[in-house]
Design a protein around this motif. Sequence first.
Motif, PDB file in Angstrom:
ATOM      1  N   ARG A  34      31.333 137.785  42.952  1.00  0.00           N
ATOM      2  CA  ARG A  34      31.039 138.204  41.743  1.00  0.00           C
ATOM      3  C   ARG A  34      31.827 137.166  40.338  1.00  0.00           C
ATOM      4  NH1 ARG A  34      32.209 141.927  37.128  1.00  0.00           N
ATOM      5  NH2 ARG A  34      34.363 142.463  38.391  1.00  0.00           N
ATOM      6  N   LEU A  38      24.014 145.765  34.531  1.00  0.00           N
ATOM      7  CA  LEU A  38      23.752 144.943  35.324  1.00  0.00           C
ATOM      8  C   LEU A  38      22.434 145.285  36.522  1.00  0.00           C
ATOM      9  CD1 LEU A  38      27.769 143.741  36.454  1.00  0.00           C
ATOM     10  CD2 LEU A  38      25.744 143.212  34.997  1.00  0.00           C
ATOM     11  N   ASN A  84      43.062 140.257  40.886  1.00  0.00           N
ATOM     12  CA  ASN A  84      41.956 140.626  39.998  1.00  0.00           C
ATOM     13  C   ASN A  84      41.840 138.875  38.880  1.00  0.00           C
ATOM     14  OD1 ASN A  84      41.157 141.709  37.640  1.00  0.00           O
ATOM     15  ND2 ASN A  84      42.922 142.075  36.671  1.00  0.00           N
ATOM     16  N   PRO A  85      41.244 138.083  39.245  1.00  0.00           N
ATOM     17  CA  PRO A  85      41.160 136.771  39.305  1.00  0.00           C
ATOM     18  C   PRO A  85      39.434 136.642  37.649  1.00  0.00           C
ATOM     19  CG  PRO A  85      39.357 137.365  40.653  1.00  0.00           C
ATOM     20  CD  PRO A  85      40.363 138.424  41.209  1.00  0.00           C
ATOM     21  N   LYS A  86      40.324 135.610  36.853  1.00  0.00           N
ATOM     22  CA  LYS A  86      39.453 135.274  35.866  1.00  0.00           C
ATOM     23  C   LYS A  86      38.189 134.240  36.741  1.00  0.00           C
ATOM     24  CE  LYS A  86      38.764 134.701  30.949  1.00  0.00           C
ATOM     25  NZ  LYS A  86      39.694 133.993  29.903  1.00  0.00           N
ATOM     26  N   GLU A 116      23.336 149.470  38.651  1.00  0.00           N
ATOM     27  CA  GLU A 116      24.924 149.192  38.536  1.00  0.00           C
ATOM     28  C   GLU A 116      24.648 150.135  38.860  1.00  0.00           C
ATOM     29  OE1 GLU A 116      25.512 147.036  34.344  1.00  0.00           O
ATOM     30  OE2 GLU A 116      28.121 148.520  35.083  1.00  0.00           O
ATOM     31  N   GLU A 149      34.355 141.075  46.667  1.00  0.00           N
ATOM     32  CA  GLU A 149      34.603 141.927  46.070  1.00  0.00           C
ATOM     33  C   GLU A 149      33.120 142.960  47.451  1.00  0.00           C
ATOM     34  OE1 GLU A 149      34.232 143.498  41.046  1.00  0.00           O
ATOM     35  OE2 GLU A 149      32.508 142.313  42.507  1.00  0.00           O
ATOM     36  N   THR A 184      34.092 137.570  37.633  1.00  0.00           N
ATOM     37  CA  THR A 184      34.551 138.573  36.675  1.00  0.00           C
ATOM     38  C   THR A 184      34.249 138.257  35.000  1.00  0.00           C
ATOM     39  OG1 THR A 184      36.299 137.782  36.781  1.00  0.00           O
ATOM     40  CG2 THR A 184      36.189 139.399  38.100  1.00  0.00           C
ATOM     41  N   VAL A 185      33.803 137.127  34.821  1.00  0.00           N
ATOM     42  CA  VAL A 185      33.279 136.262  33.415  1.00  0.00           C
ATOM     43  C   VAL A 185      32.647 136.540  33.056  1.00  0.00           C
ATOM     44  CG1 VAL A 185      33.994 134.967  31.284  1.00  0.00           C
ATOM     45  CG2 VAL A 185      35.885 135.281  33.329  1.00  0.00           C
ATOM     46  N   SER A 186      31.250 136.743  33.708  1.00  0.00           N
ATOM     47  CA  SER A 186      29.931 136.331  32.599  1.00  0.00           C
ATOM     48  C   SER A 186      29.253 137.549  34.087  1.00  0.00           C
ATOM     49  CB  SER A 186      28.951 135.026  33.311  1.00  0.00           C
ATOM     50  OG  SER A 186      29.137 135.016  35.380  1.00  0.00           O
ATOM     51  N   HIS A 187      29.555 138.080  34.970  1.00  0.00           N
ATOM     52  CA  HIS A 187      29.433 139.315  35.800  1.00  0.00           C
ATOM     53  C   HIS A 187      27.907 139.039  36.564  1.00  0.00           C
ATOM     54  CE1 HIS A 187      31.054 142.510  32.704  1.00  0.00           C
ATOM     55  NE2 HIS A 187      31.557 142.194  33.379  1.00  0.00           N
ATOM     56  N   PHE A 236      35.024 136.200  42.589  1.00  0.00           N
ATOM     57  CA  PHE A 236      36.331 137.543  42.773  1.00  0.00           C
ATOM     58  C   PHE A 236      34.698 138.172  43.811  1.00  0.00           C
ATOM     59  CE2 PHE A 236      39.347 140.498  43.447  1.00  0.00           C
ATOM     60  CZ  PHE A 236      39.362 142.159  43.172  1.00  0.00           C
ATOM     61  N   CYS A 266      31.734 150.308  43.095  1.00  0.00           N
ATOM     62  CA  CYS A 266      32.275 149.032  43.253  1.00  0.00           C
ATOM     63  C   CYS A 266      33.765 149.676  44.512  1.00  0.00           C
ATOM     64  CB  CYS A 266      32.516 148.555  42.364  1.00  0.00           C
ATOM     65  SG  CYS A 266      33.708 146.957  42.757  1.00  0.00           S
TER      66      CYS A 266
END
Lengths: 141, 121
Positions: B71, B2, B48-50, B14, B55, B73-76, B53, B19
């Motif tokens: 962010r 990332l 902890n959502p899909k 990253e 952060e 959390t699926v595609s980052h 999120f 984090c």
Amino acid sequence: MSNAVHMYISQSDKGEMVLGAGVDKYNSYAQRGSFPVPEHMIAAAVEIFPILSRLRMLRHWGGIVDTCPDASPIISKTDVKGLYFNCGWGTGGFKATPGSGHVFADLIANDQPNKIAAPYALDRFQTGLLIDEHGAAGVAH
Amino acid sequence: MLLIDCPHCGPRDETEFSCGGEAHIARPLAENSITDAEFAEYLFWRDNPKGVFLERWCHDAGCRKWFNAARDTVSHAFLEIYPMGSLPKSDAGKAAYAGSWRRKTASEAAAKPSSVKGGKA
């Protein structure tokens, strides 16, 4: 498994080296690997076994590491009758599967946890009786 | 790898960051007015959502300053980066903030200074 650097390794019957690795530092549902984790692991592996630098990577994979704040699992009744949790095994699950299955079956059959399962109830996060197992994975952190 | 756009240093790998987990968790001030279960929501429960999120992140290997991020959390993908101590301004960030279960918790209600007797923290 190394306590000094972050990697663990085993050779399969086919002769391939199987190595692991670590977790992403952030929550993810991406279902794909990341570059930094294998990079960090390979640096550790080559430090201990320089000959590994000659190997080619054949495949890599990633999975879900579900971890509680104390790195212990949840084995618990819930507020919903007939619903039980056995989860949060994080980095410890594979080796603990037989034992956890045994106490979980006992919990479901009796609707009460036995002595071994009881401390892993969900309400330990209210009572504060956490079971710190952050060191259980063995590999250097 | 990332690429994260630090507000102070610009885009960095990253591996330069750590984090800090879920953002906008307010410490209950009137902690004796809530139950242990409600206090646990502040101390241990984490979302902890899909999807989007919110952060906290720290640029450990650079300026060592913290910032907030929205962010996926699926595609980052980083949808928004905003200063520590502020709330998101993007539509996705605002929706994630308003829609979070934490807004309805007793521990968050107890984090308001007005919840403490005398109105002072």
